[in-house]
Write a protein that holds these residues in place. Structure first.
Motif, PDB file in Angstrom:
ATOM      1  N   HIS A  43      52.461   7.901  32.044  1.00  0.00           N
ATOM      2  CA  HIS A  43      51.883   8.547  33.227  1.00  0.00           C
ATOM      3  C   HIS A  43      50.403   8.865  33.027  1.00  0.00           C
ATOM      4  N   LYS A  44      50.072   9.384  31.871  1.00  0.00           N
ATOM      5  CA  LYS A  44      48.704   9.851  31.636  1.00  0.00           C
ATOM      6  C   LYS A  44      47.744   8.719  31.336  1.00  0.00           C
ATOM      7  N   TYR A  45      48.209   7.720  30.614  1.00  0.00           N
ATOM      8  CA  TYR A  45      47.300   6.670  30.166  1.00  0.00           C
ATOM      9  C   TYR A  45      47.480   5.363  30.939  1.00  0.00           C
ATOM     10  N   GLY A  46      48.479   5.313  31.795  1.00  0.00           N
ATOM     11  CA  GLY A  46      48.569   4.247  32.771  1.00  0.00           C
ATOM     12  C   GLY A  46      49.028   2.899  32.270  1.00  0.00           C
ATOM     13  N   ALA A  47      49.008   2.642  30.978  1.00  0.00           N
ATOM     14  CA  ALA A  47      49.402   1.332  30.456  1.00  0.00           C
ATOM     15  C   ALA A  47      49.881   1.503  29.032  1.00  0.00           C
ATOM     16  N   ASN A  48      50.647   0.551  28.566  1.00  0.00           N
ATOM     17  CA  ASN A  48      51.185   0.623  27.213  1.00  0.00           C
ATOM     18  C   ASN A  48      50.650  -0.492  26.339  1.00  0.00           C
TER      19      ASN A  48
ATOM     20  N   LEU B  27      58.195   0.589  29.744  1.00  0.00           N
ATOM     21  CA  LEU B  27      58.081   0.384  28.305  1.00  0.00           C
ATOM     22  C   LEU B  27      58.387  -1.073  27.968  1.00  0.00           C
ATOM     23  N   PRO B  28      57.875  -1.579  26.836  1.00  0.00           N
ATOM     24  CA  PRO B  28      58.271  -2.918  26.391  1.00  0.00           C
ATOM     25  C   PRO B  28      59.793  -3.005  26.295  1.00  0.00           C
ATOM     26  N   LYS B  29      60.333  -4.173  26.565  1.00  0.00           N
ATOM     27  CA  LYS B  29      61.781  -4.332  26.676  1.00  0.00           C
ATOM     28  C   LYS B  29      62.530  -3.810  25.458  1.00  0.00           C
ATOM     29  N   ALA B  30      62.068  -4.189  24.259  1.00  0.00           N
ATOM     30  CA  ALA B  30      62.779  -3.778  23.038  1.00  0.00           C
ATOM     31  C   ALA B  30      62.766  -2.258  22.889  1.00  0.00           C
ATOM     32  N   VAL B  31      61.628  -1.633  23.179  1.00  0.00           N
ATOM     33  CA  VAL B  31      61.525  -0.173  23.074  1.00  0.00           C
ATOM     34  C   VAL B  31      62.391   0.481  24.137  1.00  0.00           C
ATOM     35  N   ARG B  32      62.337  -0.044  25.352  1.00  0.00           N
ATOM     36  CA  ARG B  32      63.119   0.539  26.452  1.00  0.00           C
ATOM     37  C   ARG B  32      64.607   0.504  26.141  1.00  0.00           C
ATOM     38  N   GLU B  33      65.077  -0.612  25.618  1.00  0.00           N
ATOM     39  CA  GLU B  33      66.513  -0.732  25.321  1.00  0.00           C
ATOM     40  C   GLU B  33      66.934   0.228  24.216  1.00  0.00           C
ATOM     41  N   SER B  34      66.060   0.405  23.205  1.00  0.00           N
ATOM     42  CA  SER B  34      66.418   1.314  22.112  1.00  0.00           C
ATOM     43  C   SER B  34      66.419   2.771  22.572  1.00  0.00           C
ATOM     44  N   VAL B  35      65.473   3.126  23.447  1.00  0.00           N
ATOM     45  CA  VAL B  35      65.377   4.511  23.928  1.00  0.00           C
ATOM     46  C   VAL B  35      66.544   4.848  24.858  1.00  0.00           C
ATOM     47  N   LEU B  36      66.998   3.891  25.640  1.00  0.00           N
ATOM     48  CA  LEU B  36      68.081   4.150  26.596  1.00  0.00           C
ATOM     49  C   LEU B  36      69.468   3.955  25.985  1.00  0.00           C
ATOM     50  N   ALA B  37      69.528   3.480  24.745  1.00  0.00           N
ATOM     51  CA  ALA B  37      70.825   3.287  24.087  1.00  0.00           C
ATOM     52  C   ALA B  37      71.417   4.638  23.656  1.00  0.00           C
TER      53      ALA B  37
END
Length: 277
Positions: free
Chosen positions: A140-145, A41-51
């Motif tokens: 997984h399904k669409y391969g890219a973000n 995931l993009p860094k900002a999204v990844r950090e918010s989801v894992l917070a």
């Protein structure tokens, strides 16, 4: 749902086709490596989801649509809660149908592992895990973000300090570009290295151009290198004197090394000049 019903008949038919196809292409939960896929995931999204605060966001969305207080959601209420808990860019992407209308079925049926004929539902405790699983399934399904990146990222101001670049820009100089007008423009545009093709130069060209490069690089405060492209010794056709010389079939031509500036190409003789760089 209202947006889905308002879609043209052809688009709805295509969605129905995709839905039927998805029934034949079921995913298994083991196929979706959530931990690994979330790292894409993009860094900002990844950090918010894992917070840790993401859990509170998910539970707040869940309780908003759990009117009965059963701590279990299914159907439209589960879909609405999922959309509200997802990061904004992904929510917009789903509502714009970038991933097809089968995404909801793919995520809930695969996550609950109840099969297409079951009645899938997600509990309050499992809901944050379900939201993360849906994000991972998209990867997984669409391969890219790429489709869900914030478009503002493309509008950031251009970096004009060329010294920050790790790559070098090499520009070849020739008759169309080695003038006093063009050389400073090319330096200001970011040229790091000027390439001089020694194979096609005429006497005095580089002696005139090289000082210009050094002059304008110094004036503009830029570090500019010069690359000499050496091709080795060659013989090149000399200059024409007057009109072009027609080549007549059967005519004998003499090829010789030019003995001076006056020894040019003329009928019956083709002169050549050595180039030793």
């Amino acid at each position: 749902l209202a947006e889905f019903r308002s879609r043209p008949r052809a688009a709805a038919a295509q969605d129905l086709k995709l839905t039927r196809q998805s029934r034949r292409e079921m995913y298994s939960r083991e196929e979706v490596n959530v931990g690994k896929l979330l790292q894409r995931l993009p860094k900002a999204v990844r950090e918010s989801v894992l917070a840790d605060s993401f859990l509170d966001t998910c539970w707040a969305a869940f309780r908003k649509h759990d009117a009965s207080g059963s701590e279990k959601l299914e159907g439209q209420n589960l879909w609405k809660a999922l959309l509200e808990a997802l990061p904004e860019n992904y929510r917009k992407a789903i509502l714009s149908n970038w991933y097809g209308w089968t995404l909801q079925q793919d995520s809930v049926y695969t996550f609950t592992e109840c099969g297409r004929t079951g009645e899938p539902s997600v509990s309050l405790i499992k809901f944050p895990e379900y939201v993360k699983f849906t994000l991972a399934l998209i990867m997984h399904k669409y391969g890219a973000n790429a489709k869900v990146l914030d478009c503002k990222m493309a509008l950031k101001s251009q970096v004009t300090d060329h010294s920050l670049r790790k790559t070098k820009v090499v520009a070849s100089l020739g008759p169309a570009s080695w003038s006093e007008e063009m050389i400073p423009k090319m330096i200001e545009a970011g040229t790091d290295i000027f390439r001089l093709n020694c194979s096609h130069r005429r006497g005095g060209d580089f002696e005139r151009v090289y000082p210009l490069i050094r002059k304008y690089a110094r004036m503009l405060g830029k570090r500019v290198e010069v690359l000499g492209d050496l091709q080795g010794p060659k013989f090149r056709v000399g200059e024409l004197k007057g009109d072009p010389v027609p080549l007549v079939e059967g005519e004998v031509l003499e090829f010789g090394i030019s003995t001076g500036d006056e020894d040019t190409i003329r009928p019956g003789r083709i002169t050549m000049k050595p180039t030793i760089e």
